[in-house]
Write an enzyme that holds these catalytic residues in place. Structure first.
Site, PDB file in Angstrom:
ATOM      1  N   GLU A  56      -7.088  -1.105   2.137  1.00 22.63           N
ATOM      2  CA  GLU A  56      -7.339   0.260   1.693  1.00 22.63           C
ATOM      3  C   GLU A  56      -6.161   0.757   0.872  1.00 22.63           C
ATOM      4  O   GLU A  56      -5.073   0.985   1.396  1.00 22.63           O
ATOM      5  CB  GLU A  56      -7.540   1.189   2.897  1.00 22.63           C
ATOM      6  N   ASP A  93      -5.313  -0.509   6.979  1.00 21.51           N
ATOM      7  CA  ASP A  93      -5.207   0.913   6.642  1.00 21.51           C
ATOM      8  C   ASP A  93      -3.931   1.215   5.859  1.00 21.51           C
ATOM      9  O   ASP A  93      -2.867   0.656   6.139  1.00 21.51           O
ATOM     10  CB  ASP A  93      -5.213   1.720   7.947  1.00 21.51           C
TER      11      ASP A  93
END
Length: 579
Positions: A299, A225
């Site tokens: 990401e 993330d």
């Protein structure tokens, strides 16, 4: 109906992708990854919150769908200010979601069904309720150095201000003062998410140990993330203080907005890529033991040039799947076929020739496909995601065409929406609408929960838009998806070449072929009908057989059409095979 034969309004620039013809593909190169937002997938105990047991009980649904791997948004212990992305203990399961025993059962069931489990890894920050942060506030030197601290600035009136102008992704200052240590800590996201200091080797090793812990538990990889935010500039290069970031100059005149600044000191630092390569080395340690590849997804909403660096550099390997967000960030329901083609070809153009592309059209942070494009385009977008060359990623609910739910200001819980302090326009920032509960059936709470209330309200229209209804409806988004998932196992889609064209402003088509087997996928993004000459593609001649058609199409599987003159109706999506 407008007739258009060989009249290409927007001349195509052909892009032909060659994928290794004979290479035996690894599990992650052929599967469909299905993202589950655990809080909203299935509640097994009636508390209105989805949980691990709810996932375990419904893994067969994924198997029937054609899914081979599922990525779970964070399930770790957290105070839930940002619903699991503020992790208090990276080694424990959040009680709302279950226990470590529940997780072990999930892994066991997934193994039975040959479904890989991928977890969210959130290395950029922790929670301000973590033991690490609490110890830092007590003056524990080791844990104090886990975080990024800076002195405030005192003005001529003796008032203390943040160290510089850095802004949080969720608005307002990225600095928060703590009296216990007399300094500000950095948080690039919510106040409850203090950034970790990756210039501290102890933090680097701690994160590697977390990776090893979960790999030992049986997970098949991680989605990393917010990776672009991992490092900040080395302040020692600027006299020992973090410098102000320059203005973005994009017309945003609110200094509290993230877009107000150009984040040259807090995003996309060179050291970030090296850290990804170090994590890949840990992944490969495990492959060396048992032969199973552990996959890494990263990401980062970055430029193509930066995104490609996540693959690796020189002889160092990085992520197998730097997420390709073009179907989210570059196009929407207003885009032309040429803009769709341009966006899709971009990743293929920039990526290394020996790496695979990946396709994702939705996730927990962005509006659903049916809402961002239109309900009529669900099948067309799924055709693109599942049949383009490379890896497919589906956010839960996109297979049935779920739409964003309405979440009132009073019901809004996402910090991105709450931090706007705006009960009128909060919805433009809130991510709650795409996180509403999964729609299983027409029963109470869409079959998601037996509880009196759910953590977010169920979207309207679930009585007819749900898995149960679509399962028994011959032509439904769900059944189209299943056919596409099966079709992508064909050699032409696993190993074949690719070519695309925008026939006009509305109609996009691409060709996949291998060893004389040729398929053409046609997607009409608007309501007008056209007659299209698909023989524009080389070797697409004679009769075409309908293989899969979307729910907006009257064409049935097995029907044939003349390649040089195929009528494509408004919002129609079709997969043809050359006979």
């Amino acid at each position: 109906m407008r007739v258009q034969v060989r009249n290409i309004l927007l001349l195509p620039i052909f892009f032909v992708l060659a994928i290794a013809q004979e290479k035996e593909l690894d599990w992650w190169e052929t599967t469909i990854f299905y993202q589950i937002y655990p809080r909203s997938f299935k509640d097994s105990n009636g508390d209105g919150i989805g949980d691990l047991n709810g996932i375990t009980e419904n893994l067969q649904y994924l198997k029937d769908l054609g899914i081979g791997a599922t990525w779970l948004s964070p399930i770790f212990k957290s105070p839930m200010y940002d619903f699991g992305y503020d992790i208090a203990d990276f080694y424990a399961i959040q009680e709302e979601y279950g226990t470590m025993e529940d997780f072990d059962r999930l892994i066991a069931k997934a193994n039975e069904l040959d479904i890989k489990i991928v977890l969210d890894f959130v290395p950029n920050h922790t929670s301000n309720e973590s033991v690490w942060f609490e110890e830092a506030l007590k003056g524990h030197e080791k844990y104090y150095d886990y975080f990024i601290w800076e002195d405030g600035v005192v003005d001529e009136n003796g008032n203390m201000h943040p160290p510089n102008n850095w802004v949080s992704v969720f608005r307002k200052s990225a600095w928060e003062y703590r009296e216990e240590v007399g300094k500000y800590y950095l948080h690039q996201f919510v106040i409850g998410q203090p950034d970790l200091n990756f210039r501290n080797q102890d933090v680097v090793e701690e994160m590697k140990n977390i990776v090893r812990f979960w790999l030992d538990k049986g997970v098949a990889g991680f989605r990393v993330d917010a990776i672009a935010h991992l490092f900040e500039v080395d302040k020692e290069l600027y006299g020992g203080r973090f410098p102000d970031e320059p203005l973005a100059g994009n017309g945003d005149d609110d200094p509290e907005n993230y877009g107000y600044l150009d984040h040259i000191y807090t995003k996309d630092q060179d050291e970030t890529f090296d850290m990804v390569y170090q994590w890949r080395e840990v992944f490969d340690e495990y492959k060396g033991k048992d032969g199973l590849t552990r996959v890494m997804m990263t990401e980062a909403y970055s430029s193509p040039q930066l995104t490609m660096r996540y693959f690796g550099e020189g002889d160092r390997e990085g992520a197998q799947m730097p997420f390709n967000f073009v179907l989210i960030s570059d196009v929407d329901g207003s885009s032309t076929a040429a803009e769709i083609k341009y966006a899709l070809d971009k990743f293929l153009t920039f990526k290394p020739i020996d790496k695979l592309s990946n396709w994702v059209a939705g996730n927990h942070d962005n509006n659903r496909v049916a809402s961002r494009f239109s309900p009529e385009m669900v099948d067309g977008i799924n055709m693109i995601v599942l049949l383009m060359p490379g890896i497919a990623v589906t956010y839960m609910g996109e297979e049935i065409g779920m739409v964003d739910g309405y979440v009132s200001w009073e019901d809004t819980v996402d910090p991105s929406g709450c931090n706007t302090d705006d009960p009128i326009n909060y919805w433009t920032a809130s991510r709650d609408p795409e996180r509403t509960p999964f729609q299983w059936n027409a029963e109470q709470n869409a079959g998601f929960s037996t509880g009196a209330a759910t953590w977010l309200p169920v979207a309207e229209g679930y009585e007819t838009l749900n898995v149960e209804v679509q399962s028994v409806t011959e032509r439904s988004n769900l059944n189209v998806y299943k056919k596409l998932a099966q079709l992508r196992t064909e050699p032409a889609f696993r190993h074949g070449r690719y070519e695309s064209v925008a026939f006009n402003n509305d109609v996009f088509a691409f060709k996949r072929w291998r060893n004389g087997e040729i398929y053409v996928v046609v997607v009409n993004f608007r309501g007008d009908s056209y007659t299209i000459d698909l023989s524009y593609f080389e070797n697409v001649t004679g009769q075409l057989e309908t293989i899969v058609s979307g729910i907006q199409s009257p064409k049935n599987a097995g029907e044939t059409f003349e390649a040089s003159r195929v009528e494509i109706l408004g919002s129609e999506s079709v997969v043809f095979k050359v006979l």
